[in-house]
Scaffold this active site. Structure first.
Site, PDB file in Angstrom:
ATOM      1  N   HIS A 138       0.839  -1.258  -0.051  1.00  0.00           N
ATOM      2  CA  HIS A 138      -0.027  -0.058  -0.065  1.00  0.00           C
ATOM      3  C   HIS A 138       0.717   1.338   0.133  1.00  0.00           C
ATOM      4  CE1 HIS A 138      -3.918   1.935   1.253  1.00  0.00           C
ATOM      5  NE2 HIS A 138      -2.753   3.136   1.259  1.00  0.00           N
ATOM      6  N   HIS A 140       1.570   5.462  -1.820  1.00  0.00           N
ATOM      7  CA  HIS A 140       1.305   6.674  -2.502  1.00  0.00           C
ATOM      8  C   HIS A 140       2.662   7.184  -3.156  1.00  0.00           C
ATOM      9  CE1 HIS A 140      -2.845   7.006  -0.811  1.00  0.00           C
ATOM     10  NE2 HIS A 140      -2.280   6.496   0.061  1.00  0.00           N
ATOM     11  N   LYS A 173      -9.479  -0.077  -5.904  1.00  0.00           N
ATOM     12  CA  LYS A 173      -9.463   1.010  -4.410  1.00  0.00           C
ATOM     13  C   LYS A 173     -10.805   1.452  -4.250  1.00  0.00           C
ATOM     14  CE  LYS A 173      -7.859   2.501  -0.637  1.00  0.00           C
ATOM     15  NZ  LYS A 173      -6.521   3.025  -0.075  1.00  0.00           N
ATOM     16  N   HIS A 223     -10.736   1.502   1.936  1.00  0.00           N
ATOM     17  CA  HIS A 223     -10.389   2.288   2.975  1.00  0.00           C
ATOM     18  C   HIS A 223     -11.661   2.159   3.860  1.00  0.00           C
ATOM     19  CE1 HIS A 223      -8.696   6.254   4.530  1.00  0.00           C
ATOM     20  NE2 HIS A 223      -9.831   6.179   5.224  1.00  0.00           N
ATOM     21  N   HIS A 229      -4.762  -0.603   5.797  1.00  0.00           N
ATOM     22  CA  HIS A 229      -4.242   0.238   7.158  1.00  0.00           C
ATOM     23  C   HIS A 229      -5.191   0.217   8.182  1.00  0.00           C
ATOM     24  CE1 HIS A 229      -6.822   3.104   5.246  1.00  0.00           C
ATOM     25  NE2 HIS A 229      -6.045   3.434   4.285  1.00  0.00           N
ATOM     26  N   ASP A 268       1.353   2.656   3.476  1.00  0.00           N
ATOM     27  CA  ASP A 268       0.653   3.882   3.239  1.00  0.00           C
ATOM     28  C   ASP A 268       1.401   5.218   3.334  1.00  0.00           C
ATOM     29  OD1 ASP A 268      -1.697   5.075   2.839  1.00  0.00           O
ATOM     30  OD2 ASP A 268      -2.546   5.321   4.809  1.00  0.00           O
TER      31      ASP A 268
HETATM   32  O1  DOR Z   1      -3.091   9.664   5.713  1.00  0.00           O
HETATM   33  C1  DOR Z   1      -3.476   9.546   4.385  1.00  0.00           C
HETATM   34  N1  DOR Z   1      -3.070   9.824   3.432  1.00  0.00           N
HETATM   35  N2  DOR Z   1      -4.507   8.406   4.417  1.00  0.00           N
HETATM   36  C2  DOR Z   1      -5.077   8.259   3.288  1.00  0.00           C
HETATM   37  O2  DOR Z   1      -6.032   7.509   3.180  1.00  0.00           O
HETATM   38  C3  DOR Z   1      -4.628   8.755   1.906  1.00  0.00           C
HETATM   39  C4  DOR Z   1      -3.193   9.347   2.079  1.00  0.00           C
HETATM   40  C5  DOR Z   1      -2.837  10.384   0.892  1.00  0.00           C
HETATM   41  O3  DOR Z   1      -3.083   9.985  -0.190  1.00  0.00           O
HETATM   42  O4  DOR Z   1      -2.420  11.217   1.228  1.00  0.00           O
HETATM   43 ZN    ZN Z   2      -3.226   5.083   1.705  1.00  0.00          ZN
END
Ligand code: DOR
Ligand code: ZN
Length: 357
Positions: free
Chosen positions: A16, A18, A106, A143, A181, A254
């Site tokens: 997971h 970003h 997702k 989520h 998460h 995450d």
């Molecule tokens: O803390 C987070 N940041 N939780 C999420 O679900 C998305 C993520 C983000 O993309 O910044």
């Molecule tokens: Zn995330």
């Protein structure tokens, strides 16, 4: 048993992650590629990744950001792509996604978190697409928080289980679901009790911190993420799940980079940047729990099993050696503050079987 001073693991994967896009992407991908063999890439870009073609183009941009030095050492990094579920995502796109090699879809409840505005407003609206996801054998990454303003922010995950996840599971008994998460005792228990098609990722920050971290000596925006950190009993339940040896629980950082000035803001963004030090942070959590022998299963074995993928062939080595996390990092035109900036870490990634870090 005394703690070993080095630890060698099959190379882990991040289930997971970003990485954003553009200059931000170029800044963060090297950190993940250095540690992990693969990473499941979240689709919450602006606009979101909703077609197989967009996912494949995004995959190529990520591959282009893998440092040449790593490739020269014989290392590879594989981004595993996902689509963003909307009320209108067509079942046909799921078939195209499967053919293109997309691994998951997702589900963001609309309004639950960063870039979730295009997310699902009512699960019912997506049932034809969920049928296709189940049929094609893609995973659904969830989520798990309700967005109802009347529900306390600390209760949103537990309420989601009862009102959304249980009906979803009942209506799609063979859908492969990853509860992403997880942050509560209730979620850890739900996953442990569920059948084999339900798994969960756990972040390093939810294993290491409870909600006190958000307020220690003043408000601490770099510890703010969603789902938000919870009470100590929940942190302990997550640690117990992570070290249990159950194949249902696996690593998902995450890691969610935001420019430092957007986190240190009157309305600061949610997301902790952990990719720089991810494996070291997990090692610390497992070490504190006296369970370093369980780290390899959690980090390197359980995820590939749930995704029907082979485990990585090479290894990484960590050494118990204190070092200081940088204060900040370049992030396009901005700066990025990693979790634990300026503080020390007990473990350090020192080498891998391909000969470099
Ligand atoms: O803390 C987070 N940041 N939780 C999420 O679900 C998305 C993520 C983000 O993309 O910044
Ligand atoms: Zn995330």
């Amino acid at each position: 048993m005394s703690t070993p001073t080095t630890l060698t693991l099959l190379r882990p994967d991040d289930w997971h992650l970003h990485v954003r896009d553009g200059a931000a992407l170029s800044a963060v991908v090297p950190h993940t590629a250095r540690q992990f063999g693969r990473a499941v890439i979240m689709p919450n870009l602006r606009p979101p990744v909703t077609t197989a073609a967009q996912a494949m183009a995004y995959r190529q941009r990520i591959l282009d950001a893998v440092p040449a030095e790593l490739l020269a050492q014989g290392r590879r990094f594989e981004p595993l792509m996902t689509l963003y579920l909307t009320d209108n995502l067509a079942p046909d796109e799921i078939r195209r996604a499967k053919e293109a090699g997309v691994v998951a879809v997702k589900l963001y409840p609309s309004g639950a978190t960063t870039n979730s505005e295009a997310g699902v407003t009512a699960l019912r609206k997506t049932y034809a697409t969920l049928e296709a996801i189940q049929r094609e054998g893609l995973r659904l990454l969830v989520h798990g928080e309700v967005t109802d303003a009347a529900v306390d922010v600390f209760d949103r995950e537990a309420v989601f289980i009862e009102t959304q996840l249980e009906p979803l599971r009942r209506d799609f008994p063979e859908l492969k679901i990853v509860f992403e998460h997880i942050t509560t005792r209730e979620a850890a228990q739900y996953v442990a009790d569920a059948g084999p098609w339900t798994a969960a990722t756990i972040t390093a920050h939810h294993l290491l911190y409870n909600r006190n971290a958000l307020f220690k000596g003043g408000i601490r925006p770099h510890y703010y993420c969603l789902p938000v950190l919870k009470r100590e009993v929940h942190r302990q339940a997550l640690v117990a799940a992570a070290i249990s040896g159950s194949p249902k629980f696996f690593l998902g950082t995450d890691s969610a980079p935001h420019a430092a000035q957007l986190k240190e803001h009157a309305s600061g963004c949610a997301g902790c940047y952990t990719a720089l030090t991810a494996v070291e942070l997990y090692a610390e959590a497992f070490d504190e729990a006296g369970a370093l022998d369980r780290l390899e299963g959690f980090a390197s074995l359980h995820g590939p099993a749930f995704y029907d993928l082979p485990v990585n062939a090479d290894r990484i080595t960590l050494r118990k050696e204190s070092w200081t996390v940088p204060q900040d990092l370049p992030f396009g035109e901005a700066r990025l503050t990693p979790l634990r900036a300026g503080e020390s870490l007990a473990w350090r990634l020192v080498e891998d079987s391909a000969g470099g870090v």
